[in-house]
Design a protein around this motif. Structure first.
Motif, short mmCIF file in Angstrom:
data_model
loop_
_atom_site.label_atom_id
_atom_site.label_comp_id
_atom_site.label_asym_id
_atom_site.label_seq_id
_atom_site.Cartn_x
_atom_site.Cartn_y
_atom_site.Cartn_z
N HIS A 5 7.57 7.45 -9.44
CA HIS A 5 6.41 6.78 -10.34
C HIS A 5 4.91 6.55 -9.37
O HIS A 5 5.03 6.71 -8.07
CB HIS A 5 6.80 5.69 -10.94
CG HIS A 5 7.17 4.59 -9.87
ND1 HIS A 5 8.49 4.35 -9.49
CD2 HIS A 5 6.38 3.63 -9.38
CE1 HIS A 5 8.42 3.18 -8.58
NE2 HIS A 5 7.18 2.93 -8.38
N GLU A 52 3.97 2.63 -12.98
CA GLU A 52 4.58 1.27 -13.21
C GLU A 52 3.57 0.41 -12.92
O GLU A 52 2.68 0.43 -12.12
CB GLU A 52 5.57 1.45 -11.82
CG GLU A 52 6.04 -0.10 -11.39
CD GLU A 52 6.64 -0.22 -9.96
OE1 GLU A 52 5.99 0.30 -9.03
OE2 GLU A 52 7.47 -0.90 -9.67
N HIS A 76 0.27 2.82 -5.26
CA HIS A 76 1.12 3.55 -4.29
C HIS A 76 1.90 4.61 -5.26
O HIS A 76 2.01 4.50 -6.32
CB HIS A 76 2.32 2.47 -3.97
CG HIS A 76 3.33 1.94 -4.94
ND1 HIS A 76 3.15 0.60 -5.35
CD2 HIS A 76 4.18 2.61 -5.40
CE1 HIS A 76 4.02 0.53 -6.13
NE2 HIS A 76 4.84 1.67 -6.40
N CYS A 78 5.58 6.50 -5.62
CA CYS A 78 7.08 6.09 -5.06
C CYS A 78 7.79 7.34 -5.47
O CYS A 78 7.73 8.25 -6.17
CB CYS A 78 7.60 5.32 -6.04
SG CYS A 78 9.53 5.01 -5.81
N PHE A 115 8.60 -0.18 1.20
CA PHE A 115 7.47 0.15 1.33
C PHE A 115 6.75 0.61 2.85
O PHE A 115 7.13 -0.28 3.63
CB PHE A 115 6.33 -0.89 0.80
CG PHE A 115 6.66 -1.10 -1.00
CD1 PHE A 115 5.69 -0.25 -1.73
CD2 PHE A 115 7.53 -1.90 -1.28
CE1 PHE A 115 5.73 -0.42 -2.85
CE2 PHE A 115 7.59 -2.01 -2.73
CZ PHE A 115 6.78 -1.20 -3.48
N GLU A 125 6.01 4.08 -1.44
CA GLU A 125 7.35 3.39 -1.63
C GLU A 125 8.44 4.47 -1.61
O GLU A 125 8.19 5.72 -2.16
CB GLU A 125 7.39 2.94 -3.05
CG GLU A 125 8.44 2.16 -3.62
CD GLU A 125 8.43 1.49 -4.92
OE1 GLU A 125 7.67 2.00 -5.69
OE2 GLU A 125 9.39 0.49 -5.24
NI NI Z 1 6.82 1.31 -7.36
#
Ligand code: NI
Length: 129
Positions: A5, A52, A76, A78, A115, A125
């Protein structure tokens, strides 16, 4: 590693979710209160992309500092990995700096996440599958 995500920092989670819905995103489940990180989390999806939404729900949330810099913005990406500890070690040897300890993510079925920061691309992430 596959992308899981894109983390999107928002000040007002419900208002942000409504805007993403206007753009054609649909909610994946309910809002989750991540008590460890003091954030509310909601996943939305569109065309195979998963976003997210992350919003601080306490003054000492892990993102309280970040939101002052980023405001409402992606912050970020992931990635899914197999062995989390091994991947952290691998990336740490390549210039990534671990910024928290691996911990369960209530919004992702309690799977462990961690992270890391990179000086050229910011935050990453890792999600253990
Ligand atoms: Ni995340």
């Amino acid at each position: 590693m596959k992308v899981h995500h894109i983390g999107y920092l928002v000040k007002k989670l419900e208002k942000a979710a409504a805007e993403f819905e206007k753009l054609g995103y649909s909610r994946m489940g309910e809002v989750t209160d991540d008590a460890y990180r003091k954030v509310d989390i909601l996943f939305l999806q569109k065309d195979g992309y998963v976003i997210e939404l992350v919003s601080p729900n306490a003054p000492d949330s892990v993102v309280s500092g970040l939101i002052k810099t980023y405001k409402n913005a992606p912050y970020h990406i992931c990635y899914v990995c197999g062995d989390l500890d091994k991947e952290i070690a691998e990336l740490s040897s390549k210039g990534y700096v671990q910024i928290d300890l691996p911990a369960p993510a209530p919004a992702i079925g309690g799977k462990r996440v961690c992270f890391l920061m990179n000086r050229f691309i910011g935050m990453v992430e890792l999600l253990e599958q």
